[in-house]
Design an enzyme around this catalytic site. Structure first.
Site, PDB file in Angstrom:
ATOM      1  N   LYS A 127      37.608  34.093  63.168  1.00  0.00           N
ATOM      2  CA  LYS A 127      39.039  33.894  63.475  1.00  0.00           C
ATOM      3  C   LYS A 127      39.815  35.183  63.207  1.00  0.00           C
ATOM      4  O   LYS A 127      40.617  35.614  64.035  1.00  0.00           O
ATOM      5  CB  LYS A 127      39.615  32.787  62.587  1.00  0.00           C
ATOM      6  CG  LYS A 127      41.151  32.737  62.565  1.00  0.00           C
ATOM      7  CD  LYS A 127      41.690  31.637  61.706  1.00  0.00           C
ATOM      8  CE  LYS A 127      41.849  32.008  60.268  1.00  0.00           C
ATOM      9  NZ  LYS A 127      43.092  32.723  59.917  1.00  0.00           N
ATOM     10  N   ASN A 128      39.552  35.809  62.065  1.00  0.00           N
ATOM     11  CA  ASN A 128      40.379  36.950  61.656  1.00  0.00           C
ATOM     12  C   ASN A 128      40.022  38.255  62.346  1.00  0.00           C
ATOM     13  O   ASN A 128      40.742  39.240  62.216  1.00  0.00           O
ATOM     14  CB  ASN A 128      40.360  37.097  60.129  1.00  0.00           C
ATOM     15  CG  ASN A 128      41.124  35.971  59.459  1.00  0.00           C
ATOM     16  OD1 ASN A 128      41.805  35.190  60.145  1.00  0.00           O
ATOM     17  ND2 ASN A 128      40.988  35.840  58.164  1.00  0.00           N
ATOM     18  N   CYS A 135      54.446  31.547  53.676  1.00  0.00           N
ATOM     19  CA  CYS A 135      53.651  30.315  53.813  1.00  0.00           C
ATOM     20  C   CYS A 135      53.273  29.910  52.387  1.00  0.00           C
ATOM     21  O   CYS A 135      53.625  30.572  51.422  1.00  0.00           O
ATOM     22  CB  CYS A 135      52.421  30.583  54.681  1.00  0.00           C
ATOM     23  SG  CYS A 135      51.274  31.705  53.900  1.00  0.00           S
ATOM     24  N   ARG A 191      54.320  36.760  51.872  1.00  0.00           N
ATOM     25  CA  ARG A 191      53.782  37.400  53.081  1.00  0.00           C
ATOM     26  C   ARG A 191      54.750  38.466  53.648  1.00  0.00           C
ATOM     27  O   ARG A 191      55.275  38.329  54.758  1.00  0.00           O
ATOM     28  CB  ARG A 191      53.420  36.380  54.149  1.00  0.00           C
ATOM     29  CG  ARG A 191      52.601  35.197  53.658  1.00  0.00           C
ATOM     30  CD  ARG A 191      51.263  35.549  53.017  1.00  0.00           C
ATOM     31  NE  ARG A 191      50.290  36.101  53.927  1.00  0.00           N
ATOM     32  CZ  ARG A 191      49.445  35.392  54.657  1.00  0.00           C
ATOM     33  NH1 ARG A 191      49.505  34.092  54.617  1.00  0.00           N
ATOM     34  NH2 ARG A 191      48.573  35.984  55.425  1.00  0.00           N
ATOM     35  N   ASP A 234      40.008  34.621  50.544  1.00  0.00           N
ATOM     36  CA  ASP A 234      39.833  33.493  51.472  1.00  0.00           C
ATOM     37  C   ASP A 234      38.690  32.578  51.069  1.00  0.00           C
ATOM     38  O   ASP A 234      38.496  31.528  51.682  1.00  0.00           O
ATOM     39  CB  ASP A 234      39.608  34.004  52.901  1.00  0.00           C
ATOM     40  CG  ASP A 234      40.868  34.625  53.467  1.00  0.00           C
ATOM     41  OD1 ASP A 234      40.796  35.268  54.520  1.00  0.00           O
ATOM     42  OD2 ASP A 234      41.930  34.488  52.812  1.00  0.00           O
ATOM     43  N   ARG A 278      43.151  24.969  61.924  1.00  0.00           N
ATOM     44  CA  ARG A 278      43.639  26.331  62.234  1.00  0.00           C
ATOM     45  C   ARG A 278      42.494  27.327  62.145  1.00  0.00           C
ATOM     46  O   ARG A 278      42.475  28.320  62.851  1.00  0.00           O
ATOM     47  CB  ARG A 278      44.738  26.740  61.246  1.00  0.00           C
ATOM     48  CG  ARG A 278      46.041  26.011  61.435  1.00  0.00           C
ATOM     49  CD  ARG A 278      47.134  26.637  60.626  1.00  0.00           C
ATOM     50  NE  ARG A 278      47.162  28.092  60.865  1.00  0.00           N
ATOM     51  CZ  ARG A 278      47.913  28.916  60.150  1.00  0.00           C
ATOM     52  NH1 ARG A 278      48.649  28.454  59.160  1.00  0.00           N
ATOM     53  NH2 ARG A 278      47.921  30.207  60.393  1.00  0.00           N
TER      54      ARG A 278
HETATM   55  C1  EPZ Z   1      44.795  38.719  56.399  1.00  0.00           C
HETATM   56  O1  EPZ Z   1      46.153  38.383  56.230  1.00  0.00           O
HETATM   57  C2  EPZ Z   1      44.069  37.420  56.733  1.00  0.00           C
HETATM   58  N1  EPZ Z   1      44.635  36.829  57.948  1.00  0.00           N
HETATM   59  C3  EPZ Z   1      44.222  36.430  55.572  1.00  0.00           C
HETATM   60  O2  EPZ Z   1      43.413  35.288  55.887  1.00  0.00           O
HETATM   61  C4  EPZ Z   1      43.659  37.074  54.308  1.00  0.00           C
HETATM   62  O3  EPZ Z   1      43.853  36.192  53.219  1.00  0.00           O
HETATM   63  C5  EPZ Z   1      44.365  38.403  54.046  1.00  0.00           C
HETATM   64  O4  EPZ Z   1      44.245  39.262  55.192  1.00  0.00           O
HETATM   65  C6  EPZ Z   1      43.779  39.140  52.847  1.00  0.00           C
HETATM   66  O5  EPZ Z   1      42.416  39.366  53.060  1.00  0.00           O
HETATM   67  C7  EPZ Z   1      44.258  37.322  59.145  1.00  0.00           C
HETATM   68  O6  EPZ Z   1      43.510  38.268  59.239  1.00  0.00           O
HETATM   69  C8  EPZ Z   1      44.830  36.627  60.350  1.00  0.00           C
HETATM   70  P1  EPZ Z   1      47.382  41.327  53.913  1.00  0.00           P
HETATM   71  P2  EPZ Z   1      47.251  39.582  56.112  1.00  0.00           P
HETATM   72  O7  EPZ Z   1      48.454  42.032  54.653  1.00  0.00           O
HETATM   73  O8  EPZ Z   1      46.791  40.772  56.840  1.00  0.00           O
HETATM   74  C9  EPZ Z   1      50.604  42.215  50.636  1.00  0.00           C
HETATM   75  C10 EPZ Z   1      42.926  33.025  56.196  1.00  0.00           C
HETATM   76  O9  EPZ Z   1      42.801  32.136  55.342  1.00  0.00           O
HETATM   77  N2  EPZ Z   1      51.388  42.824  51.733  1.00  0.00           N
HETATM   78  O10 EPZ Z   1      46.033  41.959  53.817  1.00  0.00           O
HETATM   79  O11 EPZ Z   1      48.567  38.998  56.441  1.00  0.00           O
HETATM   80  C11 EPZ Z   1      50.481  40.707  50.771  1.00  0.00           C
HETATM   81  O12 EPZ Z   1      51.596  40.042  50.207  1.00  0.00           O
HETATM   82  C12 EPZ Z   1      44.057  34.017  56.087  1.00  0.00           C
HETATM   83  O13 EPZ Z   1      42.136  33.224  57.158  1.00  0.00           O
HETATM   84  C13 EPZ Z   1      52.512  43.578  51.429  1.00  0.00           C
HETATM   85  O14 EPZ Z   1      52.871  43.723  50.271  1.00  0.00           O
HETATM   86  O15 EPZ Z   1      47.213  39.873  54.551  1.00  0.00           O
HETATM   87  C14 EPZ Z   1      49.217  40.435  49.988  1.00  0.00           C
HETATM   88  O16 EPZ Z   1      49.521  40.379  48.613  1.00  0.00           O
HETATM   89  C15 EPZ Z   1      45.036  33.662  54.977  1.00  0.00           C
HETATM   90  N3  EPZ Z   1      53.215  44.147  52.453  1.00  0.00           N
HETATM   91  C16 EPZ Z   1      48.360  41.682  50.244  1.00  0.00           C
HETATM   92  O17 EPZ Z   1      49.273  42.685  50.701  1.00  0.00           O
HETATM   93  C17 EPZ Z   1      52.830  44.007  53.764  1.00  0.00           C
HETATM   94  O18 EPZ Z   1      53.506  44.578  54.664  1.00  0.00           O
HETATM   95  C18 EPZ Z   1      47.292  41.481  51.304  1.00  0.00           C
HETATM   96  O19 EPZ Z   1      47.915  40.956  52.455  1.00  0.00           O
HETATM   97  C19 EPZ Z   1      51.681  43.237  54.054  1.00  0.00           C
HETATM   98  C20 EPZ Z   1      50.971  42.666  53.024  1.00  0.00           C
END
Ligand code: EPZ
Length: 420
Positions: free
Chosen positions: A22-23, A116, A121, A307, A399
């Site tokens: 998915k990701n 969420c 996020r 995850d 999802r």
């Molecule tokens: C991706 O989300 C995945 N989703 C998530 O999987 C996964 O949990 C996450 O990466 C971490 O591995 C998809 O790929 C569609 P991040 P993403 O930006 O990219 C902070 C699932 O269950 N952050 O890597 O949105 C954020 O708050 C889903 O399949 C900032 O501070 O996550 C978090 O603490 C859930 N500023 C950390 O970084 C930003 O601009 C990692 O988030 C962006 C993120």
């Protein structure tokens, strides 16, 4: 809305095939916006999230033909730079259309995804990245509005308080493919899904190096062409089934899995007393009679994946002894605790950690799913609990897990889906 009813205690056997990732699929679908030529994607999982992304692509000017696990994406000649709130708010992964729209059209208006249940996020790193490439960005009425004639390659550090950003890296990497000159992303996410996206972009004619490492270098090109690409197996679905096999003391074949991507899980399982027999692209778990408690902390890849944190909490809930789970990526990602405790688990929150006192047996109960991976944890708990578990709001599960109830039924679980 659907609910799932499980009669626990069955030993699972046979084999299960892992669906496409998915990701990896979500950003790769977004990447098709970088060309007007036809793209063919194979081994695409049929999920609520992939359906949502396809709907978004159609609203942005794509024609999509989806047959089983193959998607053909063409352009209808019109383009639209606006990613509407109605679609983006249902799936925050939609934020990854920002980079492609901006670099292809010179403008993008993408709804802020909102938070969420697993966390706030934020998208500050996405905005920092496109601004580093020369975009003018402002936030108006809940939308990110970004404009730029032609983006200019630059060096940008994309690390945040919790480390790299997966979709932040994806967005900037995609934006940089058509920028003028070289872009270097420092503190890039190393997740396999980012590697898959880079490999797809290179199939389209992009010039990307370093994917899978914290430094990715992109040489901008003038144009990208169509490509034909097969999705890798979903490592989180695979990890979920590996944990379920150990938790239910069952041994079944898990096919289409790249176990090398689950080394952090494998390392922990060895300490829990679980051995895993990998064989080319499949594994079989050999569960022990008793599991040993093992504390973990989640980290960005190649650390233990956030995850899989909820699913690991579930197995520790029925492991005799005390274990502590800390999530450094999403410190509040513990919605599953309350529901697991309704089933007799003994878990308490302390700051960004969960303290688990393993119990001998869970008991089935009516529970409510709250987010994708929490739902998976509840299904796992229901499968080993004594008696009947009824899980409501399973759209969360749908999802990210393709036909999980059918896959579990084929393994011998007593599980059925009903209208709520
Ligand atoms: C991706 O989300 C995945 N989703 C998530 O999987 C996964 O949990 C996450 O990466 C971490 O591995 C998809 O790929 C569609 P991040 P993403 O930006 O990219 C902070 C699932 O269950 N952050 O890597 O949105 C954020 O708050 C889903 O399949 C900032 O501070 O996550 C978090 O603490 C859930 N500023 C950390 O970084 C930003 O601009 C990692 O988030 C962006 C993120």
């Amino acid at each position: 809305m659907d609910k799932i009813i499980i009669e626990g205690g069955k030993t699972l056997k046979g084999e299960v095939r892992i669906s496409g990732s998915k990701n990896a699929t979500l950003p790769i679908l977004a990447a098709t916006l970088l060309t007007d030529e036809t793209c063919v994607l194979r081994n695409v999982p049929r999920l609520l999230d992939t359906h949502t992304m396809v709907k978004l692509l159609k609203s942005l000017g794509k024609v999509v033909d989806w047959d089983k696990d193959k998607i053909i994406i063409m352009s209808n000649g019109k383009t639209n730079p606006v990613a509407d709130y109605k679609l983006v708010s249902t799936m925050r992964g939609s934020i990854c259309v920002l980079g492609p729209l901006l670099t292809k059209l010179g403008e993008a208006k993408v709804s802020l995804p909102g938070g969420c249940v697993i966390g706030v996020r934020p998208v500050d790193l996405h905005i920092k990245g496109v601004e580093a490439l020369g975009a003018r960005v402002n936030i108006d009425a809940g939308y990110i509005i970004a404009k730029s004639k032609r983006l200019k390659g630059s060096r940008v550090y994309l690390g945040g308080a919790s480390g790299p950003s997966v979709l932040g890296t994806a967005n900037i990497m995609m934006a940089a493919t058509l920028a003028d000159g070289e872009t270097v992303i420092e503190c890039a996410a190393c997740e396999p899904e980012v590697e898959d996206l880079a490999n797809f972009l290179n199939e389209m004619g992009a010039r990307i190096k370093g994917q899978g490492s914290p430094r990715i270098v992109i040489q901008g090109v003038k144009k990208l062409h169509g490509a034909d690409f097969k999705m890798s197996p979903d490592r989180i679905e695979a990890g979920t089934f590996v944990l379920l096999s150990a938790m239910s003391r069952s041994s079944f074949m898990i096919r289409d899995i790249d176990y090398q991507q689950l080394m952090a899980l494998d390392d922990v399982l060895a300490k829990v007393g679980v051995s895993v027999e990998p064989d080319k692209n499949c594994v079989r778990v050999i569960p022990p009679r008793t599991l040993k408690p093992m504390s973990i902390t989640t980290y960005p890849y190649p650390g233990f994946p956030t995850d899989l944190q909820a699913q690991y909490t579930a197995i520790m809930a029925v492991t005799n002894g005390v274990s502590v789970i800390r999530d450094t990526v999403f410190p509040d990602r513990f919605m599953h605790i309350a529901e697991l405790n309704r089933m007799g688990a003994r878990i308490r929150r302390e700051g960004g950690s969960a303290i688990i006192e393993g119990v001998k047996e869970l008991c089935g109960a009516p529970v409510v799913a709250s987010d994708l991976r929490a739902s998976a944890a509840l299904v796992m708990a229901g499968l080993v609990a004594k008696g009947k578990t009824e899980i409501r709001r399973v759209y969360h599960l749908d999802r990210g897990y393709e036909n999980i109830d059918k896959k579990l039924m084929a393994l011998g679980a007593s599980i059925k889906r009903e209208k709520e």
